[in-house]
Design a protein around this motif. Structure first.
Motif, short mmCIF file in Angstrom:
data_model
loop_
_atom_site.label_atom_id
_atom_site.label_comp_id
_atom_site.label_asym_id
_atom_site.label_seq_id
_atom_site.Cartn_x
_atom_site.Cartn_y
_atom_site.Cartn_z
N LEU A 157 38.33 42.76 42.61
CA LEU A 157 37.01 44.11 43.41
C LEU A 157 36.11 43.30 43.26
N LYS A 205 51.17 39.51 45.77
CA LYS A 205 49.64 39.17 45.08
C LYS A 205 49.06 37.42 45.52
N ARG A 263 42.50 42.27 38.10
CA ARG A 263 41.59 43.42 39.22
C ARG A 263 39.95 43.42 39.77
N GLU A 264 39.67 42.74 38.28
CA GLU A 264 38.14 42.72 38.44
C GLU A 264 37.70 40.95 39.77
N ASP A 304 49.51 48.34 42.19
CA ASP A 304 49.59 47.57 41.60
C ASP A 304 51.90 47.87 41.67
N HIS A 342 38.21 52.16 40.18
CA HIS A 342 39.24 51.24 39.54
C HIS A 342 40.10 50.95 38.40
N THR A 352 43.46 43.00 33.66
CA THR A 352 42.22 43.23 34.05
C THR A 352 42.12 41.85 34.94
N ALA A 403 43.32 51.14 35.34
CA ALA A 403 44.46 49.89 34.95
C ALA A 403 46.43 51.18 34.86
N LEU A 413 42.09 51.35 43.33
CA LEU A 413 42.84 50.15 43.46
C LEU A 413 43.24 50.35 41.57
N ASP A 420 45.58 48.78 38.89
CA ASP A 420 46.71 47.36 38.39
C ASP A 420 46.04 47.37 37.22
N ASP A 421 46.78 47.25 36.22
CA ASP A 421 47.10 46.73 35.25
C ASP A 421 46.53 45.28 34.69
#
Length: 221
Positions: A21, A107, A17-18, A57, A35, A14, A37, A9, A11-12
């Motif tokens: 996840l 998204k 992304r979390e 992303d 994962h 956070t 960024a 994964l 993605d910048d």
């Protein structure tokens, strides 16, 4: 694919992304192996880990996700990429398709749609978010040099088959969905190829985006 689907994964953001996840690690059959960024971190991970699916992303601040697609294509990587995006310009979408993206997911799509896209791509299929295609094509103009035979309206059957292709269905799945023979599906696909002037499904998606899918998708569910 019967083994665990190994996911990277990138993605910048956070929080996003979390959150993603946590969703993925709770899903049977999926394993998030790493994962990060940035594209640089992603390249390092891909160089030392076995990854089946990259959830990428598109907008990574100063970097575009298509940079990694080009990197993977140049190295003949087996990892398949599903692009996550809040929105992309048509030119960026075409670049991603040319670079080998296997799917595009918005998204704000539902969880079930994302999970279906991951599994579809992991099993060798593709995933094109139809709402996304409509959004990027709504303001697109057709070039003046498109041959008349390519801009003919599609029949209802051809529209249905096109929708199934955009949803990443195989010929067998399209046949079951439309309750017709695989031979009929293949015939409709060949008709679509002829109208678009292409030879493959990916080329069909590309030409639809580039030229006239706004018309072709009109009235589709």
């Amino acid at each position: 694919m019967t083994d665990m689907v190994r996911i990277l994964l990138i993605d910048d953001h956070t929080i996003f992304r979390e959150s993603l996840l946590r969703l993925l690690v709770s899903e049977p059959g999926l394993e998030v192996v790493a994962h990060c960024a940035t594209i640089t971190e992603g390249r390092d991970i891909l160089a030392r880990m076995d990854v089946h699916i990259v959830l990428l992303d598109y907008d990574l601040g100063e970097e575009a996700g298509t940079t990694l697609l080009t990197h993977l294509k140049e190295r003949n990587s087996a990892a398949r990429v599903v692009m996550l995006t809040a929105g992309m310009m048509p030119s960026a979408t075409l670049t991603a398709i040319d670079a080998g993206v296997a799917g595009v997911v918005l998204k704000h799509s539902g969880t079930s749609q994302l999970l279906e896209a991951i599994r579809k791509v992991a099993n060798g299929g593709t995933w094109w978010d139809t709402a996304f295609l409509r959004s990027i094509l709504s303001g697109s103009d057709k070039p003046n040099d498109v041959p008349a035979k390519q801009t003919r309206d599609l029949t209802k059957r051809q529209q249905l088959v096109l929708r199934c292709i955009l949803d990443g269905l195989s010929n067998k799945e399209i046949s079951a969905h439309l309750e017709c023979s695989e031979a009929a599906v293949k015939a409709s696909i060949q008709e679509l190829f002829a109208k678009a002037g292409v030879r493959t499904r990916t080329q069909l998606v590309r030409i639809a985006i580039e030229r006239f899918s706004a018309d072709w998708l009109q009235g589709m569910p």
